[in-house]
Write a protein that holds these residues in place. Structure first.
Motif, PDB file in Angstrom:
ATOM      1  N   THR A 134      20.984  14.865  -5.280  1.00 58.17           N
ATOM      2  CA  THR A 134      22.199  14.057  -5.265  1.00 58.17           C
ATOM      3  C   THR A 134      23.074  14.270  -6.561  1.00 58.17           C
ATOM      4  O   THR A 134      24.190  14.634  -6.284  1.00 58.17           O
ATOM      5  CB  THR A 134      21.849  12.983  -4.587  1.00 58.17           C
ATOM      6  OG1 THR A 134      21.086  12.789  -3.554  1.00 58.17           O
ATOM      7  CG2 THR A 134      23.613  12.203  -4.470  1.00 58.17           C
ATOM      8  N   THR A 135      22.389  13.875  -7.573  1.00 59.58           N
ATOM      9  CA  THR A 135      23.170  13.823  -8.603  1.00 59.58           C
ATOM     10  C   THR A 135      23.439  15.185  -9.598  1.00 59.58           C
ATOM     11  O   THR A 135      24.511  15.192 -10.095  1.00 59.58           O
ATOM     12  CB  THR A 135      22.723  12.802  -9.944  1.00 59.58           C
ATOM     13  OG1 THR A 135      21.293  12.923 -10.034  1.00 59.58           O
ATOM     14  CG2 THR A 135      22.673  11.210  -9.131  1.00 59.58           C
ATOM     15  N   ILE A 136      22.732  16.069  -9.128  1.00 57.56           N
ATOM     16  CA  ILE A 136      22.988  17.423  -9.854  1.00 57.56           C
ATOM     17  C   ILE A 136      24.188  17.810  -8.857  1.00 57.56           C
ATOM     18  O   ILE A 136      25.066  18.488  -9.637  1.00 57.56           O
ATOM     19  CB  ILE A 136      21.692  18.522  -9.542  1.00 57.56           C
ATOM     20  CG1 ILE A 136      20.614  18.016 -10.469  1.00 57.56           C
ATOM     21  CG2 ILE A 136      21.953  19.892  -9.731  1.00 57.56           C
ATOM     22  CD1 ILE A 136      19.378  18.750 -10.333  1.00 57.56           C
ATOM     23  N   ALA A 137      24.093  17.890  -7.682  1.00 62.72           N
ATOM     24  CA  ALA A 137      25.239  18.086  -7.151  1.00 62.72           C
ATOM     25  C   ALA A 137      26.387  17.437  -7.354  1.00 62.72           C
ATOM     26  O   ALA A 137      27.507  17.972  -7.339  1.00 62.72           O
ATOM     27  CB  ALA A 137      24.950  18.035  -5.298  1.00 62.72           C
ATOM     28  N   ALA A 152      29.311  13.550 -16.409  1.00 67.61           N
ATOM     29  CA  ALA A 152      30.442  14.098 -15.595  1.00 67.61           C
ATOM     30  C   ALA A 152      31.137  12.626 -15.188  1.00 67.61           C
ATOM     31  O   ALA A 152      32.413  12.717 -15.439  1.00 67.61           O
ATOM     32  CB  ALA A 152      30.098  14.816 -14.449  1.00 67.61           C
ATOM     33  N   VAL A 153      30.462  11.679 -14.900  1.00 66.50           N
ATOM     34  CA  VAL A 153      31.080  10.339 -14.339  1.00 66.50           C
ATOM     35  C   VAL A 153      31.907   9.865 -15.685  1.00 66.50           C
ATOM     36  O   VAL A 153      33.138   9.539 -15.640  1.00 66.50           O
ATOM     37  CB  VAL A 153      30.048   9.322 -13.988  1.00 66.50           C
ATOM     38  CG1 VAL A 153      30.832   8.158 -13.923  1.00 66.50           C
ATOM     39  CG2 VAL A 153      29.419   9.876 -12.820  1.00 66.50           C
ATOM     40  N   VAL A 172      25.538   5.744  -2.164  1.00 72.09           N
ATOM     41  CA  VAL A 172      25.843   6.099  -0.911  1.00 72.09           C
ATOM     42  C   VAL A 172      25.179   7.143  -0.267  1.00 72.09           C
ATOM     43  O   VAL A 172      24.370   7.202   0.598  1.00 72.09           O
ATOM     44  CB  VAL A 172      27.298   5.958  -0.617  1.00 72.09           C
ATOM     45  CG1 VAL A 172      27.672   6.439   0.996  1.00 72.09           C
ATOM     46  CG2 VAL A 172      27.598   4.558  -0.575  1.00 72.09           C
ATOM     47  N   ILE A 173      25.336   8.187  -0.760  1.00 73.48           N
ATOM     48  CA  ILE A 173      24.778   9.609  -0.485  1.00 73.48           C
ATOM     49  C   ILE A 173      23.281   9.424  -0.701  1.00 73.48           C
ATOM     50  O   ILE A 173      22.325   9.780   0.375  1.00 73.48           O
ATOM     51  CB  ILE A 173      25.201  10.803  -1.247  1.00 73.48           C
ATOM     52  CG1 ILE A 173      26.559  10.886  -1.164  1.00 73.48           C
ATOM     53  CG2 ILE A 173      24.441  11.826  -1.080  1.00 73.48           C
ATOM     54  CD1 ILE A 173      26.974  12.159  -2.056  1.00 73.48           C
ATOM     55  N   ILE A 212      16.622   8.810 -10.581  1.00 70.45           N
ATOM     56  CA  ILE A 212      17.246   9.455 -11.770  1.00 70.45           C
ATOM     57  C   ILE A 212      18.665  10.042 -11.609  1.00 70.45           C
ATOM     58  O   ILE A 212      19.080  10.035 -10.492  1.00 70.45           O
ATOM     59  CB  ILE A 212      16.236  10.969 -11.888  1.00 70.45           C
ATOM     60  CG1 ILE A 212      16.613  11.326 -13.514  1.00 70.45           C
ATOM     61  CG2 ILE A 212      16.499  11.898 -11.055  1.00 70.45           C
ATOM     62  CD1 ILE A 212      15.553  12.240 -14.154  1.00 70.45           C
ATOM     63  N   ASP A 213      19.442   9.720 -12.606  1.00 73.72           N
ATOM     64  CA  ASP A 213      20.710  10.217 -12.374  1.00 73.72           C
ATOM     65  C   ASP A 213      21.058  11.382 -13.491  1.00 73.72           C
ATOM     66  O   ASP A 213      20.835  11.093 -14.578  1.00 73.72           O
ATOM     67  CB  ASP A 213      21.691   9.188 -12.687  1.00 73.72           C
ATOM     68  CG  ASP A 213      23.180   9.260 -12.285  1.00 73.72           C
ATOM     69  OD1 ASP A 213      23.358  10.520 -12.644  1.00 73.72           O
ATOM     70  OD2 ASP A 213      23.794   8.369 -12.125  1.00 73.72           O
TER      71      ASP A 213
END
Lengths: 326, 331
Positions: B120-123, B68-69, B108-109, B62-63
Motif C-alpha cells: 500500500t505505502t509503496i503505491a 512523500a507525505v 483506510v486502504i 511498515i510505512d
C-alpha cells in the motif's frame, strides 16, 4: 487453482483495455513499428530487475539490494573498460577485455547475492533487514570507488548489449526473453523451483519435508544477484555510463510490478507469466502517456493507482468467492 | 544486570560509548556542547520521522510513503502560507494536519482491503509524490517569510565558546523533544499504546481482547503522517527552501535507524529508548567521520557495515536461543 486463473484473466483483460485505450487516444502512432520497438528497448531493464525481485518474494523474502548491486556491477565493468579499452578500439584484444569486464561485473553481483544468501539462510536475518544492510553497504562501496562521479565513454562492443538489433529484435529484449524463460523453467520444471514455492508457503513444513532450506535460499539470492548483474550490463550500455545512484526509483517499481503480476507479498504464489503481463501493462501505460506528452510523474502516480486498484479488485473478488460458494 | 544483555539496546548503547571514546581521542571537539547542539539540530528531521516509523513497526506494519507525505504536506503548507500569510503555529498545524490526512488514506486502504502495508505505502508513495510533482511542476519554493527564517534561527540557550564564537541550542530540537515526550506518554501510559503493542504482537488476540483494530490502524498511520508533516517543516526550517525532491528516497535510511535501535519488523517489539539510540548511532557515525577527517564518501560503507553486523549478531543470538529451546522440547 481458481485464484491463479482469475488473476491471469484479470491481468489479460486490463492489458487489452489499456492497449485499446492507448490506441484510441494516440491513434495509429501508438501501433507503429518505431513505438513498439522503443517499448521493446525500455521494458527489459525494469523487467530483469523485477525477475530478480520476484524470485526472492516467492520465498516470502525481498531483495532491496538489487539496484545497489546492479550499480556496483556496472561500475566494476565500466572501471575495467575505461581503464583498458579505448572507446573507438576494435579487434580481438578489446573484445576479450570487454567480455572479461562483463564477467567481472556479473561476478560482483553474484558475490553480493551470496552475501545476502549467507545472511538470510545461515545467520537467519530477516530478508528485508539483511538486504537493507547490503544495499547501503554496496552503495557505499560504489560511492567510494567512483567518488560520486559518472564513469562514461564505453567501447563499441559493450554498447551493442543495450542498443544493438539482432534480426530487427532489440538485444535487451532478447536478453529479457532468455532471462524470463530461464526463470520460468527453473520455477516450474525443477525441484529448486518447487522448493522455492514451498519455502514461501511454509518454511517449517518445507524443512520437515526434508528440503535443505539453507541451500534453496542461497540459490534464490544468488540467482537474484546474477539477474541484477545482467540488468546492470543493459543499463550501463544504454546510458553509456555507470554511476553509484542510477535507477534508484526502479527499486520500488520492481515490487510494484511483481505484486501487480500476482506475486504474493507473503510468498508462495506468483508466476513469471503474470509478471510479464504486468510489465507489458506498465510499459503500455508509460509509452502511451509519453506519446500524449503527459508529465512522466503523472505516469508514476497512475502506476501506483493501478496497483491499489488491482489489489482492491483481487480482495473483493476473493471475498465474493468466499461469501458466495458455488 | 544479566537481563540487560538480552536487549539489542544495550549493545547499541555500548557501541555508541566506544565510538564516542574513539572519536574524542582523535578529535576532542567531539565531546563539546557546541557539537552536541549541532548534532541535535541536524538530526531532528531523522529523529521525528524515526518515532513515527517506530509506532508503525510496533503495530506490525511498515510505512514507505512518509517521505512523500512530508513533501506534500510542507509544500502545500508553504505554498498557501506564502500567498496568504500565517505564523509558525499555523504552519506546523497545517502541515501536521495534511500529513495526518494522507496517513489516514494509507490506513483506510490497509485496513479495509487487507492489502499488506508495504505494498500500500509503496503505491501511495508513488501516487503522492507523482501528483505533487505534476501539480507543482517540480518548482522549488524560495523566499521563506521573514518570521519563518527568524524562528528557525532562534536559540533557546545562547553560549559563547572559548574562541569567542557564539553558539546555542536551537529551538528546532525542542520540537523533537516534544514529539519524544508525546510518544513516551502514548506508548507507556495509555491504553492506545498497549493496543499498538498488542496489535503488532498478534492481531487476532488483540481483536479478541477487545481492542478496536480499525481505530488502532487509523491512529498509527495518521500519527506517522502527522509526524511526517512536522518533520517536513523542520527540513524546510533548516534549508530555508521547499524542494520537491529532497526527501523522497530517504525512507529506507530512516527505517534502518529504527531497526538499528532494536525494533522488529514482525511487530510487537521496539522501544522509544532504542530508537533514540539508533538515531544517535547514525548521527555519531556521520559526525565522527567528519571530525576524524575521513572522507564522507565512506559514510554509507560504515552505516551498511554497522547495520549488517548489528542485525546479524541479534539474529544469530535468536537462532541459538531457538536451538536451545528446541533441544529441551525433544528431551
Amino acid at each position: 487453482m481458481a485464484r491463479k486463473n482469475s488473476e491471469t484473466i484479470v491481468l489479460s483483460v486490463i492489458l487489452l483495455a489499456v492497449f485499446g485505450l492507448m490506441w484510441a487516444l494516440n491513434g495509429s502512432q501508438f501501433v507503429q513499428f518505431e513505438n513498439i520497438q522503443s517499448m521493446a528497448f525500455q521494458l527489459p531493464e525494469l523487467g530483469i530487475l523485477s525477475l530478480a525481485m520476484m524470485i526472492t518474494m516467492l520465498t516470502s523474502g525481498i531483495n532491496l539490494s538489487i539496484i545497489a548491486s546492479a550499480n556496483l556491477s556496472a561500475i566494476t565493468a565500466a572501471l575495467i573498460l575505461t581503464n583498458f579499452v579505448k572507446p573507438d578500439a576494435s579487434g580481438i584484444g578489446p573484445m576479450a577485455i570487454a567480455a572479461g569486464a562483463v564477467a567481472a561485473g556479473l561476478s560482483v553481483s553474484a558475490i553480493i547475492g551470496l552475501l545476502n544468501g549467507f545472511l538470510i539462510a545461515v545467520v537467519e536475518v530477516s530478508p528485508i533487514l539483511a538486504t537493507l544492510g547490503t544495499m547501503i553497504l554496496v552503495k557505499g562501496v560504489s560511492i567510494v570507488l567512483t567518488r560520486g562521479y559518472t564513469l562514461s565513454g564505453l567501447p563499441e562492443p559493450i554498447l551493442f548489449i543495450g542498443n544493438g538489433l539482432v534480426a530487427g529484435m532489440p538485444m535487451p529484449m532478447i536478453l529479457f526473453i532468455l532471462c524470463a524463460a530461464f526463470m520460468a523453467v527453473v520455477l516450474n520444471h525443477t525441484p529448486l523451483g518447487n522448493y522455492i514455492y514451498m519455502i514461501g508457503s511454509n518454511p517449517i513444513a518445507c524443512f520437515f519435508a526434508g528440503v535443505n532450506n539453507t541451500a534453496v535460499l542461497f540459490r534464490t539470492y544468488l540467482i537474484s544477484g546474477i539477474y541484477s548483474g545482467i540488468a546492470a550490463m543493459i543499463m550501463m550500455s544504454r546510458f553509456n555510463s555507470a554511476k553509484a545512484d542510477y535507477g534508484e526509483s526502479y527499486l520500488l517499481m520492481t515490487v510494484l510490478a511483481s505484486v501487480l503480476g500476482g506475486v504474493s507479498a507473503a510468498g508462495g504464489f506468483g508466476r513469471v507469466s503474470g509478471l510479464v503481463l504486468a510489465l507489458v501493462i506498465l510499459q503500455l501505460v508509460s509509452s502511451g502517456l509519453n506519446l500524449l506528452n503527459v508529465n512522466p510523474f503523472l505516469t508514476i502516480a497512475i502506476w501506483g493507482m493501478i496497483l491499489i486498484l488491482v489489489m482492491v479488485v483481487n480482495y473483493l473478488s476473493v471475498r465474493y468467492q468466499e461469501t458466495h460458494p458455488r | 544486570m544479566r537481563r540487560l544483555w538480552k536487549y539489542q539496546e544495550t549493545y547499541v548503547a555500548l557501541v555508541i560509548v566506544l565510538l564516542s571514546c574513539a572519536i574524542t581521542l582523535l578529535n576532542p571537539n567531539f565531546l563539546t556542547l557546541e557539537n552536541l547542539f549541532d548534532l541535535l539540530k541536524s538530526y531532528t528531521f531523522l529523529g521525528i520521522l524515526s518515532i513515527g516509523v517506530l509506532f508503525v513497526l510496533i503495530s506490525g506494519g511498515i510505512d514507505i510513503s512518509f517521505t512523500a507525505v512530508a513533501t506534500v504536506a510542507v509544500y502545500t503548507t508553504m505554498y498557501v502560507t506564502l500567498q496568504h500569510g500565517g505564523n509558525i503555529a499555523t504552519v506546523l498545524l497545517m502541515s501536521a494536519a495534511i500529513g495526518a490526512g494522507l496517513g489516514l488514506i494509507n490506513a483506510v486502504i490497509i485496513h479495509f482491503f487487507n492489502i499488506p502495508s508495504i505494498i500500500t505505502t509503496i503505491a501511495t508513495l508513488n501516487v503522492y509524490y507523482g501528483l505533487l510533482t505534476v501539480f507543482s511542476g517540480g518548482t522549488w519554493l524560495y523566499n521563506m517569510p521573514e518570521w519563518f527564517r527568524r524562528f528557525a534561527e532562534t536559540n533557546v540557550i545562547s553560549l559563547v565558546n572559548p574562541d569567542g564564537v557564539p553558539y546555542g541550542l536551537s529551538v528546532i530540537p525542542l520540537i523533537w523533544f516534544a514529539v519524544i515526550l508525546a510518544a513516551w506518554v502514548i506508548l507507556h501510559y495509555t491504553m492506545l499504546g498497549r493496543g499498538i503493542y498488542a496489535l503488532g504482537g498478534n492481531l487476532a488476540s488483540a481483536q479478541r481482547t477487545g481492542f478496536n483494530i480499525l481505530a488502532l490502524h487509523l491512529f498509527v498511520y495518521s500519527f506517522m503522517g502527522l509526524l511526517a508533516g512536522i518533520a517536513g517543516v523542520v527540513e524546510v526550517m533548516l534549508a530555508q527552501r521547499v524542494a520537491t525532491n529532497s526527501m523522497v528516497g530517504k525512507e529506507l535510511d530512516v527505517i534502518a535507524a529504527v531497526v538499528l535501535g532494536g525494533a522488529s519488523l514482525t511487530g510487537g517489539v521496539g522501544t522509544l529508548w532504542g530508537t533514540l539510540l539508533g538515531v544517535a548511532l547514525v548521527g555519531i557515525i556521520g559526525n565522527g567521520l567528519t571530525l576524524m577527517r575521513i572522507s564522507s564518501y565512506w559514510y554509507n560503507v560504515f552505516i551498511g557495515l554497522v547495520i549488517i553486523v548489528s542485525v546479524g549478531v541479534s539474529a544469530y543470538r535468536r537462532k541459538l536461543q531457538r536451538r536451545r529451546k528446541m533441544s529441551v522440547e525433544v528431551e
